[in-house]
Each structure stands twice: as C-alpha cells, then as structure tokens.
Design a protein around this motif. Structure first.
Motif, PDB file in Angstrom:
ATOM      1  N   ARG A  23      -2.645  -8.178  -1.377  1.00 35.46           N
ATOM      2  CA  ARG A  23      -2.247  -7.107  -0.458  1.00 35.46           C
ATOM      3  C   ARG A  23      -1.155  -7.671   0.443  1.00 35.46           C
ATOM      4  NH1 ARG A  23      -6.475  -3.563   0.846  1.00 35.46           N
ATOM      5  NH2 ARG A  23      -5.032  -2.436   2.213  1.00 35.46           N
TER       6      ARG A  23
ATOM      7  N   VAL B  93     -11.316 -11.237  -6.706  1.00 34.57           N
ATOM      8  CA  VAL B  93     -12.122 -10.021  -6.716  1.00 34.57           C
ATOM      9  C   VAL B  93     -13.005 -10.053  -7.952  1.00 34.57           C
ATOM     10  CG1 VAL B  93     -12.080  -7.511  -6.742  1.00 34.57           C
ATOM     11  CG2 VAL B  93     -10.281  -8.755  -5.536  1.00 34.57           C
TER      12      VAL B  93
ATOM     13  N   ASP C 197       0.839  -1.201   0.000  1.00 39.24           N
ATOM     14  CA  ASP C 197       0.000   0.000   0.000  1.00 39.24           C
ATOM     15  C   ASP C 197       0.874   1.251   0.000  1.00 39.24           C
ATOM     16  OD1 ASP C 197      -1.976  -1.873   0.220  1.00 39.24           O
ATOM     17  OD2 ASP C 197      -2.686  -1.233   2.201  1.00 39.24           O
TER      18      ASP C 197
ATOM     19  N   LYS D 255     -15.585   4.333  -4.858  1.00 45.70           N
ATOM     20  CA  LYS D 255     -15.084   4.892  -3.594  1.00 45.70           C
ATOM     21  C   LYS D 255     -13.939   5.873  -3.847  1.00 45.70           C
ATOM     22  CE  LYS D 255     -16.282   0.812  -0.812  1.00 45.70           C
ATOM     23  NZ  LYS D 255     -15.729  -0.332  -0.030  1.00 45.70           N
TER      24      LYS D 255
ATOM     25  N   GLU E  93     -17.084  -5.871  -7.689  1.00 41.29           N
ATOM     26  CA  GLU E  93     -16.324  -5.334  -6.553  1.00 41.29           C
ATOM     27  C   GLU E  93     -15.335  -4.276  -7.014  1.00 41.29           C
ATOM     28  OE1 GLU E  93     -16.169  -9.015  -3.347  1.00 41.29           O
ATOM     29  OE2 GLU E  93     -14.885  -9.108  -5.120  1.00 41.29           O
TER      30      GLU E  93
ATOM     31  N   SER F 255      -7.839  -1.317  -9.177  1.00 39.97           N
ATOM     32  CA  SER F 255      -8.937  -0.649  -8.480  1.00 39.97           C
ATOM     33  C   SER F 255      -9.639  -1.547  -7.478  1.00 39.97           C
ATOM     34  CB  SER F 255      -9.963  -0.138  -9.503  1.00 39.97           C
ATOM     35  OG  SER F 255      -9.365   0.676 -10.464  1.00 39.97           O
ATOM     36  N   ASP F 256      -8.938  -2.555  -6.973  1.00 40.02           N
ATOM     37  CA  ASP F 256      -9.597  -3.463  -6.038  1.00 40.02           C
ATOM     38  C   ASP F 256      -9.665  -2.904  -4.627  1.00 40.02           C
ATOM     39  OD1 ASP F 256      -6.711  -4.092  -6.628  1.00 40.02           O
ATOM     40  OD2 ASP F 256      -6.925  -5.143  -4.705  1.00 40.02           O
ATOM     41  N   ASP F 257      -9.001  -1.786  -4.363  1.00 44.60           N
ATOM     42  CA  ASP F 257      -9.080  -1.130  -3.058  1.00 44.60           C
ATOM     43  C   ASP F 257      -8.757   0.342  -3.256  1.00 44.60           C
ATOM     44  OD1 ASP F 257      -8.089  -0.161  -0.298  1.00 44.60           O
ATOM     45  OD2 ASP F 257      -8.867  -2.153   0.156  1.00 44.60           O
TER      46      ASP F 257
ATOM     47  N   ILE G 245      -7.298   2.417  -1.344  1.00 49.66           N
ATOM     48  CA  ILE G 245      -6.111   2.922  -0.648  1.00 49.66           C
ATOM     49  C   ILE G 245      -4.987   3.261  -1.605  1.00 49.66           C
ATOM     50  CG2 ILE G 245      -5.116   0.623  -0.236  1.00 49.66           C
ATOM     51  CD1 ILE G 245      -5.002   3.710   2.114  1.00 49.66           C
TER      52      ILE G 245
ATOM     53  N   GLU H 278     -15.168  -0.371  -5.753  1.00 52.63           N
ATOM     54  CA  GLU H 278     -13.977   0.267  -5.189  1.00 52.63           C
ATOM     55  C   GLU H 278     -13.584   1.497  -6.004  1.00 52.63           C
ATOM     56  OE1 GLU H 278     -12.763  -0.796  -2.197  1.00 52.63           O
ATOM     57  OE2 GLU H 278     -14.541  -2.055  -2.390  1.00 52.63           O
TER      58      GLU H 278
END
Length: 504
Positions: free
Chosen positions: A169, A180, A100, A191, A184, A132-134, A136, A188
C-alpha cells in the motif's frame, strides 16, 4: 405521465420470440420497461416527461461484458513488445505500485469507455489476478462505476499459491509492504461482498473470484493430460472455502478455467467450482469430455477472441450445441483489447469459422444473443437484464444507423454485427435514466475523467518503472517480425526474495 418514451426506432427486443419492431417504441417508467409496441400505439397511449426520437436508430438491450479487468484501462498496450512477460509485469504492478486512488480514477475511465461503447453492465476482476488484500480497491472501483452510472459486477478473491503473498500500500507517498495470508485475503474478499453486493440500488454486485478453479496446474493455458495428477489439498481447501462464501452471501462464483481444470474440478464431488451459479472465463483448450461436463452441470462459459484461440480454442459452437450457455467477453482493456463488443462479436465469428473451416458457424443472431440475453444468463441477471421486455430493468441503448457504413437500413441484425462499432452507440439508458444522449455523457465530465486518468497512469508508470516496456524495438518499423534483442524483464526484479529483503 410516464418518465420516458423512445419512438420511431427499430426495436430489437431479444425476447423469447426475438421480435423486431419497425417504427417501434418503448415506454419506460420508474426504471423499468412499461410497454413495447408500435410508435403509433404507444404515443396515443402515453404522455411522457421526456420523448426521444429514435428515427434511423436501432433500439436494443444494453450490451453486457461478462469479463474484463479493473486496472487495465490505465495500461493499454504497455509491455506488448514483451508479451511473454506481460502477466508477471502487470501482476507485480498491481500488487506493489498502485495507490488506493488509482482504482477510483481507473474505474472512472473504464466505466466511461464501456458506457460510450453501449455496455450497460460490465464485470471487473480487480487486477490481472484478483487483488483482494483490502476492500478499499473494490470499493473505490465500484464508486467510480456508480458515478458514471453503469452497472458493475466487482470480482475479488484469492490469487494462486504459494502463500503468504506480499502486497504493498502507498501511505503518504511511501510504500508499505506486508505479508498477507490466504485466510486474510478471503476475509477481505468477504468484506467486499458485504459492502457491494446489491449496493447502489442493485446496480453493483460482487462475486467471489478465485483466479482459477484449480490452482495446482498451468494457470493461463491448457495442461497436458499427462500432467493431470489430481487435486491437491489446497485445490480442495479453496473450493470448499469459495463454496462457503458463495452460500453465506448468496452470491455467484466467477473464475478462469483452461483445459484440464474441469476434468480435475469435477473430481471434487462436494465442492466442485462448477454449476449454474458459476461462470468460467476462457475455457481454452478444454477437451470434449470437459465441454460435456460444463453443459451437463449447467456451468456458464464466456470467451474473448484473440490470437491465443489459434493454439487452444474455446469450443464455442460445440458448447452451444451441447446446450451450454456461452457469452462473448472483451477481457479488456489490456494489453491490446478495447471494450468494443461489436468488434468482439466479429472477431469471435472469424476465429471459429477459420478454426472449423466453415463460414456458416455462429450466425449474426447468435452473436448478438451472446452479448445480451446469454450474457445476462452467464452472470445470473437474466431475470432483469439482457432483453427488452415489459417489467424488466430499462437498460437500453440505441445505435445510429444514419451513417454511410450502416446504410441502407435493412437486415438490422446483420448491420449491427458486421458493420457497427462502439462509436455508433448514440443513447444509453440505465435503470430508466438517460446517461448518454447523442453521445454526450450527462453523469460525469469527460474531460476531467480523461485528465485525471492520464495523471494517475503516468504517475503509476513512473513509480513502477514501466517506461522500458513502452519503448519499441529496433524491429518496430519496416520488419515483418519483431524481436526484442535486449533483456528488459528481469525475474529477480519481481521475486519474493527481493521484496522480503526490502521488508527487512
């Protein structure tokens, strides 16, 4: 008393009349351009908290790089010897071996390089394909750009099928991999847009970004007309979902396209990823019919110069003559491209003059438009950026002409386009704030940024096993052509089957 006054420079406005003012000045207050005129007039009219003498300098709008990649600054030149496999190598690295924190340290390095090259607005697609799976990753990247002080358009969205995809991750130094779904990834990406679009006092924006506008054909180059069988259900579903997200958040769409994709996309009359709110990078190998569709729909286009233009060219002069808005991008900084927009202008001109066998194509003035006002139009920000005009955001750079390669000081546009390089940028101002003065960056400690980037890059290289892609071949020295002669890339190392086995 106003905030800032730039005096005694050659002001290249890029306004509708393309005015150039010798011994010109710009008055800046509260983040915007208050006035533009001759130095003698503005110095008698305004008193400033800070005055910068721009003698022997060009003053022009901040450059806008409409397409680059977050992450790439850490992997410059890696896998250049294995360029055929570069995309899967890098995509696998981004999906499974970056932390991250990687996105923050890379963002600082990327933003710093762009800043020192005079780029005040940069578009960043996260990874080689969007990751783009999270949220952060995008949030950390945007945070880094905000600290350096330049504008960023963060681009996130789905990569190509098959779905679901595996992503990893790193938690407490250990890799955690999971499947994923397509839905989903879209969630994300939403978001990210919620968190970043118009954030950081509108110095950060977020666009929805599918990897390509049509997923069912060749994703990284033109497809033969004999293989254009029509849109698949997934193509139609993706276009519908991307359009819904863009409308929901009143944001724009950014994607890649190659020959054949525009022909197919326009068949989806309801949700085609074409139009004034869409910006397409590459467009190599498109047909004349496709160029006409782009112009007629008002779709914005950008392209970066490179060897791939030799086999499948982006028809930039033709698009311009048809009325399309076209910008130059770097597509940097990996595998072998810097964020130097001056070099990108020259390379673009050379590519098309050579292809068309006509050295009168793409005159210097048009090239400068393509990295300023036309670039701003491509990303829908020309109401505030891309030119020096009263009321616009004060994103301003200066180029130091008081150097042997930029002297004598006349024909200023020619001098910038044909002889200048990124390191000639002297001052950078964003939102009226001086963030680089005399090439000294005021917002971050350069040494710290470089140290942290080196540490994170080396750790990632070791984690992902990329050392083998950094080694020269035995043909590196003294040979006219390179061969690899050993199998470095193994498809099984990157297969979904192997990664699913690790999950079990």
């Amino acid at each position: 008393m106003i905030d800032l006054l730039l005096v005694h420079g050659t002001v290249i406005t890029m306004d509708v009349n393309r005015r150039i003012l010798l011994d010109g000045a710009i008055a800046i207050n509260e983040g915007r351009i208050l006035d533009i005129g001759l130095t003698e007039n503005l110095t008698s009219k305004y008193e400033a908290k800070k005055l910068i003498d721009c003698s022997h300098q060009c003053i022009l709008p901040g450059l806008i790089d409409v397409h680059g990649h977050g992450g790439h600054s850490m992997f410059k030149t890696i896998a250049m010897e294995n360029i055929d496999f570069w995309m899967p190598i890098m995509t696998n690295t981004y999906k499974h071996f970056v932390t991250d924190e990687f996105w923050y340290y890379e963002g600082k390095l990327s933003a710093l390089e762009r800043l020192k090259a005079g780029i005040t607005t940069g578009v960043s697609v996260l990874g080689s394909m969007p990751r783009s799976d999270d949220p952060i990753f995008a949030i950390n990247h945007a945070k880094a750009y905000a600290e350096v002080g330049i504008r960023e358009v963060v681009c996130t969205g789905p990569c190509n099928p098959p779905w679901p995809h595996l992503f990893s991750r790193w938690v407490d130094g250990k890799r955690v991999t999971k499947e994923v779904t397509y839905e989903e990834v879209l969630q994300e990406a939403e978001k990210v847009i919620e968190a970043l679009n118009h954030a950081n006092e509108d110095r950060t924006r977020a666009f929805i970004t599918p990897f390509v506008i049509v997923t069912s054909i060749e994703p990284s180059g033109p497809t033969s007309p004999a293989k254009l069988y029509g849109l698949t259900n997934h193509d139609l579903y993706q276009a519908k979902k991307i359009r819904e997200i863009a409308r929901k958040y009143k944001t724009r769409i950014h994607s890649d396209a190659f020959g054949g994709m525009i022909h197919l996309a326009v068949q989806d009359r309801e949700n085609a990823l074409l139009g004034p709110d869409v910006h397409l990078q590459h467009c190599r190998g498109i047909s004349f019919d496709e160029a006409r569709i782009l112009a007629e729909t008002g779709t914005n286009v950008s392209a970066s110069p490179g060897i791939t233009q030799a086999s499948a060219r982006t028809p930039i002069p033709e698009l311009i003559e048809l009325g399309a808005t076209v910008a130059i991008s770097t597509d940097g900084t990996s595998p072998c491209t810097s964020f130097d927009m001056f070099q990108a202008m020259r390379k673009t001109q050379f590519v098309h003059q050579a292809a068309l066998r006509d050295e009168y194509y793409l005159p210097p003035g048009k090239l400068l438009e393509m990295v300023t006002i036309d670039a701003a139009k491509c990303i829908g920000w020309d109401d505030e950026l891309g030119s020096l005009e009263i009321g616009k955001k004060a994103d301003v750079i200066t180029v130091n002409l008081n150097q042997p390669h930029l002297t004598p000081e006349f024909m200023h546009i020619h001098r910038l386009v044909y002889q200048a390089v990124a390191n000639d940028v002297d001052h950078v101002i964003v939102d009226g704030k001086v963030i680089m003065e005399g090439r000294k960056v005021d917002t971050v400690n350069e040494s710290t940024v470089l140290f942290e980037a080196n540490e994170e890059a080396n750790a990632t290289i070791k984690r992902a096993g990329l050392e083998k892609y950094m080694q020269p071949t035995k043909y590196f020295w003294g040979h006219a052509r390179s061969y690899v002669d050993e199998k470095r890339y193994n498809e099984e190392d990157y297969s979904i089957t192997r990664l699913k086995g690790e999950l079990r």
